[in-house]
Design an enzyme around this catalytic site. Structure first.
Site, PDB file in Angstrom:
ATOM      1  N   ASP A  70      -1.114   1.258  -4.761  1.00  0.00           N
ATOM      2  CA  ASP A  70      -1.952   0.158  -5.264  1.00  0.00           C
ATOM      3  C   ASP A  70      -3.350   0.630  -5.652  1.00  0.00           C
ATOM      4  O   ASP A  70      -4.240  -0.168  -5.907  1.00  0.00           O
ATOM      5  CB  ASP A  70      -2.009  -1.014  -4.268  1.00  0.00           C
ATOM      6  CG  ASP A  70      -2.702  -0.668  -2.969  1.00  0.00           C
ATOM      7  OD1 ASP A  70      -2.567   0.475  -2.511  1.00  0.00           O
ATOM      8  OD2 ASP A  70      -3.367  -1.543  -2.394  1.00  0.00           O
ATOM      9  N   ASP A 103      -5.971   1.995  -4.244  1.00  0.00           N
ATOM     10  CA  ASP A 103      -7.231   1.724  -3.538  1.00  0.00           C
ATOM     11  C   ASP A 103      -7.665   2.929  -2.699  1.00  0.00           C
ATOM     12  O   ASP A 103      -8.794   2.980  -2.233  1.00  0.00           O
ATOM     13  CB  ASP A 103      -7.148   0.446  -2.686  1.00  0.00           C
ATOM     14  CG  ASP A 103      -6.092   0.483  -1.595  1.00  0.00           C
ATOM     15  OD1 ASP A 103      -5.330   1.474  -1.529  1.00  0.00           O
ATOM     16  OD2 ASP A 103      -6.026  -0.480  -0.811  1.00  0.00           O
ATOM     17  N   ASP A 121      -2.850   6.202  -4.155  1.00  0.00           N
ATOM     18  CA  ASP A 121      -1.668   5.579  -3.552  1.00  0.00           C
ATOM     19  C   ASP A 121      -1.123   4.479  -4.474  1.00  0.00           C
ATOM     20  O   ASP A 121      -1.724   4.188  -5.510  1.00  0.00           O
ATOM     21  CB  ASP A 121      -1.984   5.066  -2.146  1.00  0.00           C
ATOM     22  CG  ASP A 121      -2.982   3.930  -2.123  1.00  0.00           C
ATOM     23  OD1 ASP A 121      -3.658   3.701  -3.139  1.00  0.00           O
ATOM     24  OD2 ASP A 121      -3.105   3.252  -1.081  1.00  0.00           O
ATOM     25  N   SER A 152       0.832  -1.199   0.000  1.00  0.00           N
ATOM     26  CA  SER A 152       0.000   0.000   0.000  1.00  0.00           C
ATOM     27  C   SER A 152       0.871   1.255   0.000  1.00  0.00           C
ATOM     28  O   SER A 152       1.661   1.455  -0.910  1.00  0.00           O
ATOM     29  CB  SER A 152      -0.955  -0.025   1.201  1.00  0.00           C
ATOM     30  OG  SER A 152      -1.883   1.013   1.127  1.00  0.00           O
TER      31      SER A 152
END
Length: 575
Positions: free
Chosen positions: A303, A305, A301, A149
């Site tokens: 990834d 999400d 961010d 993340s």
């Protein structure tokens, strides 16, 4: 310093032929030259927890590498084979832009296929929410995404998903952890079966993006505002392709990207931290937006999400929205458009986490829409969607930590969906002659001014963990009687699943999984949530306060009053 024998024995094990030559050489170097790093790398095993793996990359039992990833995958494969006997089990695998992510994803696919499990492997980096979508779309029993993340560049991680497209929850989370704990290096089946690995590429992206397009609520507003300038940055991450693409697919024609940050790079060279919660991560995007005269700034961010945004205030200066503000605007927009489009019939709902702004509940109540409160973590929002599937419709929701969702085909927070709807909300507001900043102020005028704050108190080491536990015990045994001068009237203890109304002594059972969280509510509507972090050595205090406003001129006063109220509460709690 003398290295503990157990640590040295563990390191020497990694010098055997079970490990590849490069790994052996790196371990040998640590033994001979870097005792400190040797201890950090081998003093314990990186635990496969209920959220998967997350750690610093490197050799050793306490690091992210193909062997620790391998043990986790072999454990998950064993669990799947036990649970779905006689079936052709299928999994989906995605990865982000971090260093070693492609290697870890390929390793994961190889191990699954070696265990007779069909693996759908994305050909290159993809957003975490697309992995969630793929699990459901392809009828998979599980899935894995390789990501840490928004953690620093030294980290990587491994998140496990179940067949509903959500991160695993009870009982599967603990069962998978137990299964993974039984695996040794010798048990890992590294030699993949290419016949059972299928690549996913652009054709699958199109299916995902077309599904997101069906969530569009204001096509006319987009047509009228198609030239609205939007600046977007993926912060070197996976949103680089799909977020600009979905914006264009919806009809926005003036998407400006931060080119330096559109290069996928696990070293995140242009930011201190690739976290859209941090102002610094949006600095380049805001500078570009000021230069281009843009209306909206969005940043996802690594990834993709979570999303952070910046909008223009009444002086034309870009200001950052926090996670609660963005979530409130998004939910308000969704509720309003569902009502305008005649889609509300009493069988809809929203979801937020218990530490997220109460403004979302207030808005839902006014629209006659049920709002669910769940524990911190998007997997609990996904669990509500699963339980309500086919009964009632999920409008949208999210959490204060910049994660949002609408629609039921993804079961994790989704910056691709969120960015598309935030841009749409901006177009809808512009059609009414308003900015997003003015839209938020309109919400405050209607519902009152809500203000939230978070304080993290770090307590390092074993003594720190004990101190945090003592703080929680003290709050349970001697709860505060007031919050900044306002009497506490309700206490919720999620560990004992008990809600106590102090005005009449009545108690109710909290129908949520047990969790070490306490909440205190006062007469004036203030809320304090206290919980130890599940991943870091800290205890978190979430503050939520509100203030009535009569007119637009009152908003600045209300903000100051709320800030003072939060400071008063901190003093009353000795924080």
């Amino acid at each position: 310093m003398a290295v503990d024998k157990a640590i040295l024995d563990r390191a020497n094990e990694w010098l055997t032929e079970k490990f590849d030559k490069e790994t052996r050489e790196k371990v040998k170097f640590l033994i001979e030259n870097d005792e400190k790093e040797l201890v950090e790398s081998f003093y314990k095993s990186l635990e496969f927890g209920t959220g998967g793996l997350r750690g610093i990359m490197g050799v050793g039992t306490n690091r992210m590498n193909i062997y620790t990833v391998g043990m986790a995958t072999q454990g998950l494969a064993n669990y799947l084979n036990k649970n779905f006997k006689g079936q052709q089990i299928k999994v989906a695998i995605a990865h982000d832009s971090r260093n070693n992510s492609p290697l870890f994803a390929k390793t994961t696919a190889d191990i699954f296929s070696a265990n007779g499990i069909k693996a759908y492997l994305f050909e290159s980096l993809r957003p975490t929410p697309e992995l969630s979508f793929a699990i459901r779309q392809l009828g998979c029993q599980s899935g894995v995404v390789i990501t840490a993340s928004h953690n620093p560049k030294e980290y990587n991680g491994y998140k496990a998903y179940w067949q509903d497209g959500a991160q695993v929850i009870a009982p599967h989370d603990k069962n998978i952890v137990e299964e993974a704990a039984k695996v040794s290096i010798a048990d890992i089946k590294f030699n993949g079966n290419p016949q059972l690995i299928e690549k996913l590429g652009e054709e699958f992206d199109k299916i995902y993006l077309e599904k997101i397009k069906t969530l569009t609520l204001s096509p006319d507003a987009i047509k009228k505002q198609k030239d609205m300038k939007i600046v977007y940055t993926p912060i070197h991450g996976t949103g680089v392709r799909l977020i600009p693409e979905i914006l264009k697919l919806k009809g926005f024609e003036n998407i400006i990207t931060v080119k330096e940050q559109c290069v996928p790079d696990g070293n995140f060279p242009t930011v201190i931290s690739p976290n859209p919660e941090n102002a610094e991560a949006l600095k380049m995007a805001i500078e570009l937006a000021e230069k281009e005269g843009a209306t909206l700034v969005m940043a996802s961010d690594p990834d993709a999400d979570r999303v952070g945004i910046a909008v223009k205030d009444d002086n034309g200066k870009f200001v950052l929205m926090n996670g609660n503000q963005t979530g409130s605007i998004l939910v308000y927009y969704l509720l309003t458009k569902w009502k305008e489009n005649g889609k509300l019939n009493g069988k809809q709902y929203t979801v937020k986490t218990i530490v997220t702004t109460e403004l979302i509940k207030a808005m839902s109540d006014k629209f006659g829409v049920k709002n669910y409160d769940v524990l911190t973590g998007f997997k609990f929002i996904a669990d509500i969607i699963k339980k309500q599937e086919g009964k009632t419709q999920f409008i949208g929701g999210g959490e204060e930590s910049y994660g949002y969702l609408s629609g039921e085909f993804v079961r994790d927070k989704d910056a691709v969906i969120a960015c598309s709807l935030i841009a749409e909300a901006a177009a809808w507001a512009a059609e009414k002659g308003k900015t997003m900043y003015q839209l938020l102020n309109d919400i405050y005028l209607e519902y009152g001014y809500y203000r939230e704050a978070l304080v993290n108190i770090v307590k390092q080491g074993k003594s720190g963990a004990e101190e945090i536990q003592k703080m929680m015990t003290d709050y349970r045994q001697n709860p505060p009687k007031e919050l900044g001068g306002s009497k506490v009237v309700v206490i919720k203890d999620y560990q004992s699943s008990c809600c106590t109304d102090l005005t009449n002594g009545k108690t109710e059972v909290i129908d949520l999984p047990k969790s070490n969280v306490l909440q205190f509510f006062s007469e004036d509507g203030s809320k304090v949530s206290v919980r130890p972090s599940g991943t870091e050595p800290k205890i978190k205090f979430y503050f939520g306060v509100k203030q009535a406003v009569e007119n637009a001129q009152d908003i600045a006063k209300a903000e100051n009053a709320c800030n003072q109220k939060i400071e008063n509460i901190k003093k009353s709690l000795n924080i």
